[in-house]
Design a protein around this motif. Structure first.
Motif, PDB file in Angstrom:
ATOM      1  N   LEU A 129     -41.178  -2.913  54.029  1.00  0.00           N
ATOM      2  CA  LEU A 129     -40.369  -1.704  54.003  1.00  0.00           C
ATOM      3  C   LEU A 129     -41.251  -0.494  54.284  1.00  0.00           C
ATOM      4  CD1 LEU A 129     -38.185  -2.416  50.832  1.00  0.00           C
ATOM      5  CD2 LEU A 129     -37.433  -2.484  53.213  1.00  0.00           C
ATOM      6  N   LYS A 130     -40.715   0.449  55.073  1.00  0.00           N
ATOM      7  CA  LYS A 130     -41.489   1.625  55.441  1.00  0.00           C
ATOM      8  C   LYS A 130     -40.606   2.865  55.412  1.00  0.00           C
ATOM      9  CE  LYS A 130     -44.720  -0.838  58.504  1.00  0.00           C
ATOM     10  NZ  LYS A 130     -45.257  -0.933  59.870  1.00  0.00           N
ATOM     11  N   GLY A 131     -41.268   4.016  55.323  1.00  0.00           N
ATOM     12  CA  GLY A 131     -40.577   5.287  55.463  1.00  0.00           C
ATOM     13  C   GLY A 131     -39.621   5.599  54.335  1.00  0.00           C
ATOM     14  N   SER A 132     -38.611   6.409  54.684  1.00  0.00           N
ATOM     15  CA  SER A 132     -37.613   6.855  53.724  1.00  0.00           C
ATOM     16  C   SER A 132     -36.286   6.162  54.023  1.00  0.00           C
ATOM     17  CB  SER A 132     -37.439   8.376  53.828  1.00  0.00           C
ATOM     18  OG  SER A 132     -36.410   8.824  52.986  1.00  0.00           O
ATOM     19  N   GLN A 133     -35.710   5.543  53.021  1.00  0.00           N
ATOM     20  CA  GLN A 133     -34.459   4.819  53.242  1.00  0.00           C
ATOM     21  C   GLN A 133     -33.658   4.669  51.960  1.00  0.00           C
ATOM     22  OE1 GLN A 133     -35.225   0.409  53.899  1.00  0.00           O
ATOM     23  NE2 GLN A 133     -37.289   1.236  54.227  1.00  0.00           N
ATOM     24  N   ASN A 134     -32.352   4.530  52.117  1.00  0.00           N
ATOM     25  CA  ASN A 134     -31.473   4.257  50.989  1.00  0.00           C
ATOM     26  C   ASN A 134     -31.487   2.763  50.699  1.00  0.00           C
ATOM     27  OD1 ASN A 134     -30.559   6.960  50.700  1.00  0.00           O
ATOM     28  ND2 ASN A 134     -29.144   6.668  52.402  1.00  0.00           N
ATOM     29  N   VAL A 135     -31.515   2.418  49.430  1.00  0.00           N
ATOM     30  CA  VAL A 135     -31.479   1.014  49.027  1.00  0.00           C
ATOM     31  C   VAL A 135     -30.446   0.848  47.921  1.00  0.00           C
ATOM     32  CG1 VAL A 135     -33.882   0.602  49.667  1.00  0.00           C
ATOM     33  CG2 VAL A 135     -33.328   1.291  47.320  1.00  0.00           C
ATOM     34  N   THR A 136     -30.026  -0.386  47.700  1.00  0.00           N
ATOM     35  CA  THR A 136     -29.065  -0.704  46.649  1.00  0.00           C
ATOM     36  C   THR A 136     -29.701  -1.670  45.665  1.00  0.00           C
ATOM     37  OG1 THR A 136     -27.200  -0.404  48.167  1.00  0.00           O
ATOM     38  CG2 THR A 136     -26.789  -1.655  46.146  1.00  0.00           C
ATOM     39  N   ILE A 137     -29.552  -1.353  44.389  1.00  0.00           N
ATOM     40  CA  ILE A 137     -30.153  -2.144  43.321  1.00  0.00           C
ATOM     41  C   ILE A 137     -29.049  -2.600  42.375  1.00  0.00           C
ATOM     42  CG2 ILE A 137     -31.669  -2.025  41.295  1.00  0.00           C
ATOM     43  CD1 ILE A 137     -33.221   0.171  42.915  1.00  0.00           C
ATOM     44  N   CYS A 138     -29.082  -3.831  41.949  1.00  0.00           N
ATOM     45  CA  CYS A 138     -28.122  -4.319  40.956  1.00  0.00           C
ATOM     46  C   CYS A 138     -28.727  -4.185  39.561  1.00  0.00           C
ATOM     47  CB  CYS A 138     -27.754  -5.778  41.225  1.00  0.00           C
ATOM     48  SG  CYS A 138     -26.641  -5.988  42.626  1.00  0.00           S
ATOM     49  N   ASN A 139     -27.960  -3.602  38.635  1.00  0.00           N
ATOM     50  CA  ASN A 139     -28.474  -3.501  37.273  1.00  0.00           C
ATOM     51  C   ASN A 139     -28.154  -4.771  36.490  1.00  0.00           C
ATOM     52  OD1 ASN A 139     -25.779  -3.320  36.477  1.00  0.00           O
ATOM     53  ND2 ASN A 139     -25.921  -1.199  35.771  1.00  0.00           N
ATOM     54  N   ALA A 140     -28.442  -4.775  35.214  1.00  0.00           N
ATOM     55  CA  ALA A 140     -28.281  -5.973  34.395  1.00  0.00           C
ATOM     56  C   ALA A 140     -26.821  -6.414  34.278  1.00  0.00           C
ATOM     57  CB  ALA A 140     -28.871  -5.733  33.008  1.00  0.00           C
ATOM     58  N   ASN A 141     -25.892  -5.488  34.516  1.00  0.00           N
ATOM     59  CA  ASN A 141     -24.465  -5.804  34.447  1.00  0.00           C
ATOM     60  C   ASN A 141     -23.866  -6.144  35.806  1.00  0.00           C
ATOM     61  OD1 ASN A 141     -24.219  -5.317  31.593  1.00  0.00           O
ATOM     62  ND2 ASN A 141     -24.332  -3.122  32.037  1.00  0.00           N
ATOM     63  N   GLY A 142     -24.708  -6.231  36.831  1.00  0.00           N
ATOM     64  CA  GLY A 142     -24.235  -6.571  38.164  1.00  0.00           C
ATOM     65  C   GLY A 142     -23.662  -5.405  38.935  1.00  0.00           C
ATOM     66  N   LEU A 143     -23.782  -4.185  38.402  1.00  0.00           N
ATOM     67  CA  LEU A 143     -23.294  -3.000  39.101  1.00  0.00           C
ATOM     68  C   LEU A 143     -24.302  -2.562  40.157  1.00  0.00           C
ATOM     69  CD1 LEU A 143     -21.970  -0.941  36.054  1.00  0.00           C
ATOM     70  CD2 LEU A 143     -20.596  -2.208  37.720  1.00  0.00           C
ATOM     71  N   LYS A 144     -23.801  -2.095  41.298  1.00  0.00           N
ATOM     72  CA  LYS A 144     -24.669  -1.645  42.373  1.00  0.00           C
ATOM     73  C   LYS A 144     -25.055  -0.188  42.165  1.00  0.00           C
ATOM     74  CE  LYS A 144     -22.735  -4.851  45.787  1.00  0.00           C
ATOM     75  NZ  LYS A 144     -21.981  -4.973  47.071  1.00  0.00           N
ATOM     76  N   LEU A 145     -26.352   0.049  42.128  1.00  0.00           N
ATOM     77  CA  LEU A 145     -26.887   1.391  41.949  1.00  0.00           C
ATOM     78  C   LEU A 145     -27.509   1.878  43.248  1.00  0.00           C
ATOM     79  CD1 LEU A 145     -28.736   0.972  38.514  1.00  0.00           C
ATOM     80  CD2 LEU A 145     -26.328   1.556  38.924  1.00  0.00           C
ATOM     81  N   ALA A 146     -27.187   3.105  43.626  1.00  0.00           N
ATOM     82  CA  ALA A 146     -27.752   3.697  44.836  1.00  0.00           C
ATOM     83  C   ALA A 146     -29.116   4.299  44.517  1.00  0.00           C
ATOM     84  CB  ALA A 146     -26.822   4.777  45.378  1.00  0.00           C
ATOM     85  N   ALA A 147     -30.074   4.072  45.389  1.00  0.00           N
ATOM     86  CA  ALA A 147     -31.423   4.594  45.181  1.00  0.00           C
ATOM     87  C   ALA A 147     -32.014   5.039  46.510  1.00  0.00           C
ATOM     88  CB  ALA A 147     -32.311   3.533  44.524  1.00  0.00           C
ATOM     89  N   ARG A 148     -33.031   5.871  46.417  1.00  0.00           N
ATOM     90  CA  ARG A 148     -33.735   6.363  47.597  1.00  0.00           C
ATOM     91  C   ARG A 148     -35.201   5.981  47.485  1.00  0.00           C
ATOM     92  NH1 ARG A 148     -32.313   7.888  52.765  1.00  0.00           N
ATOM     93  NH2 ARG A 148     -33.827   9.353  53.629  1.00  0.00           N
ATOM     94  N   LEU A 149     -35.687   5.270  48.481  1.00  0.00           N
ATOM     95  CA  LEU A 149     -37.075   4.815  48.514  1.00  0.00           C
ATOM     96  C   LEU A 149     -37.864   5.674  49.496  1.00  0.00           C
ATOM     97  CD1 LEU A 149     -39.156   2.557  47.699  1.00  0.00           C
ATOM     98  CD2 LEU A 149     -38.359   1.311  49.727  1.00  0.00           C
ATOM     99  N   GLU A 150     -39.000   6.158  49.056  1.00  0.00           N
ATOM    100  CA  GLU A 150     -39.888   6.956  49.914  1.00  0.00           C
ATOM    101  C   GLU A 150     -41.251   6.274  49.941  1.00  0.00           C
ATOM    102  OE1 GLU A 150     -38.795   9.717  51.375  1.00  0.00           O
ATOM    103  OE2 GLU A 150     -37.155  10.501  50.153  1.00  0.00           O
ATOM    104  N   LEU A 151     -41.726   5.903  51.130  1.00  0.00           N
ATOM    105  CA  LEU A 151     -43.017   5.251  51.250  1.00  0.00           C
ATOM    106  C   LEU A 151     -43.899   5.991  52.253  1.00  0.00           C
ATOM    107  CD1 LEU A 151     -41.940   1.485  51.355  1.00  0.00           C
ATOM    108  CD2 LEU A 151     -43.009   2.708  49.450  1.00  0.00           C
ATOM    109  N   PRO A 152     -45.184   6.139  51.960  1.00  0.00           N
ATOM    110  CA  PRO A 152     -46.099   6.790  52.910  1.00  0.00           C
ATOM    111  C   PRO A 152     -46.344   5.894  54.118  1.00  0.00           C
ATOM    112  CG  PRO A 152     -47.326   5.907  51.051  1.00  0.00           C
ATOM    113  CD  PRO A 152     -45.873   5.711  50.722  1.00  0.00           C
ATOM    114  N   ASP A 153     -46.930   6.462  55.143  1.00  0.00           N
ATOM    115  CA  ASP A 153     -47.211   5.696  56.366  1.00  0.00           C
ATOM    116  C   ASP A 153     -48.305   4.653  56.152  1.00  0.00           C
ATOM    117  OD1 ASP A 153     -45.319   7.159  57.747  1.00  0.00           O
ATOM    118  OD2 ASP A 153     -46.773   8.682  58.382  1.00  0.00           O
TER     119      ASP A 153
END
Length: 259
Positions: free
Chosen positions: A4-28
């Protein structure tokens, strides 16, 4: 390390199976460390202090992930059924995702209520090496002080009340109030085993500076308390936000594995 590289939206499932929206930022380059950022109560991952901090950390080679907690922004779930513990669980789920897809987080950052999330999540994220709070109250019960006596009375007598946070409507239920009043700062800080940086504005009217002093006095060493001059509670002014983000980058570097 993930591809994974750069800046992107990702989806994470919590312990209850709900989808959480997140933003990932990675350096070059391969990151020197990974941070996680917990936004303020009822605020999304795009709140200015969170997004500005994430971008500035890239200049120090530090990647980051910030998320919308359950029922906030683009995340699934019912906000009215959440409290400090559920947000900590969301944060730990996000750390699990990072550990699997990128690298485990080693710097935990939280703004306002999010600072309590970060402090309480540290003992559940073994790779954490440092924690930062920004304008954080000494207890989740301070939310009840902010909404006022009338709204709190509605919660205690009627079971729920409507509130607005950052122009977004929410419902706050009695479970939140009951849970918040059971919180003990001493217990949280005694469990904390990492250095903590406490940042707060002397002119914060929503969460007065005394809250920062309470956290600092209860924390173990190593600990640091730093005043954010010319900032409001949301740290919305760009110079103050950039100062906060740069300070976190410089301070956090010393606690990274290869720092």
């Amino acid at each position: 390390m993930s591809v994974l590289k750069g800046s992107q939206n990702v989806t994470i499932c919590n312990a209850n199976g709900l989808k959480l929206a997140a933003r990932l930022e990675l350096p070059d380059i391969p990151p020197r460390g990974m941070a996680m950022i917990a936004p303020a109560f009822g605020c999304t991952k795009e709140i200015l202090i969170a997004s500005r901090t994430a971008r500035r950390l890239l200049q120090y080679g530090i990647g980051s992930l910030r998320l919308d907690f359950t029922g906030i922004g683009q995340s699934e779930g019912d906000f009215s059924m959440t409290n400090l513990d559920t947000q900590v669980e969301d944060f730990v789920s996000a750390a699990d995702w990072l550990r699997q897809h990128v690298a485990a987080p080693n710097i935990l950052i939280g703004h306002s209520f999010g600072g309590l999330v970060a402090l309480n999540a540290c003992h559940s994220i073994p790779e954490s090496r440092a924690c930062v709070t920004i304008a954080t109250p000494e207890s989740p019960a301070h939310v009840l002080e902010i909404i006022g006596e009338d709204k709190t009375r509605e919660i205690m007598q009627g079971g729920a009340t409507s509130i607005e946070v950052n122009r977004q409507p929410y419902v706050l239920r009695r479970q939140f109030a009951d849970h918040a009043r059971q919180f003990r700062l001493h217990d949280t800080m005694q469990r904390l085993r990492v250095p903590v940086l406490i940042m707060h504005s002397p002119r914060d009217e929503m969460v007065p500076m005394r809250h920062a002093h309470a956290i600092f006095e209860t924390a173990r060493h190593p600990k640091s308390l730093l005043a954010i001059e010319d900032a409001d509670h949301m740290v919305s002014e760009r110079p103050a936000a950039e100062f906060v983000a740069s300070t976190i980058g410089l301070w956090g570097m010393r606690y990274l594995t290869d720092g």
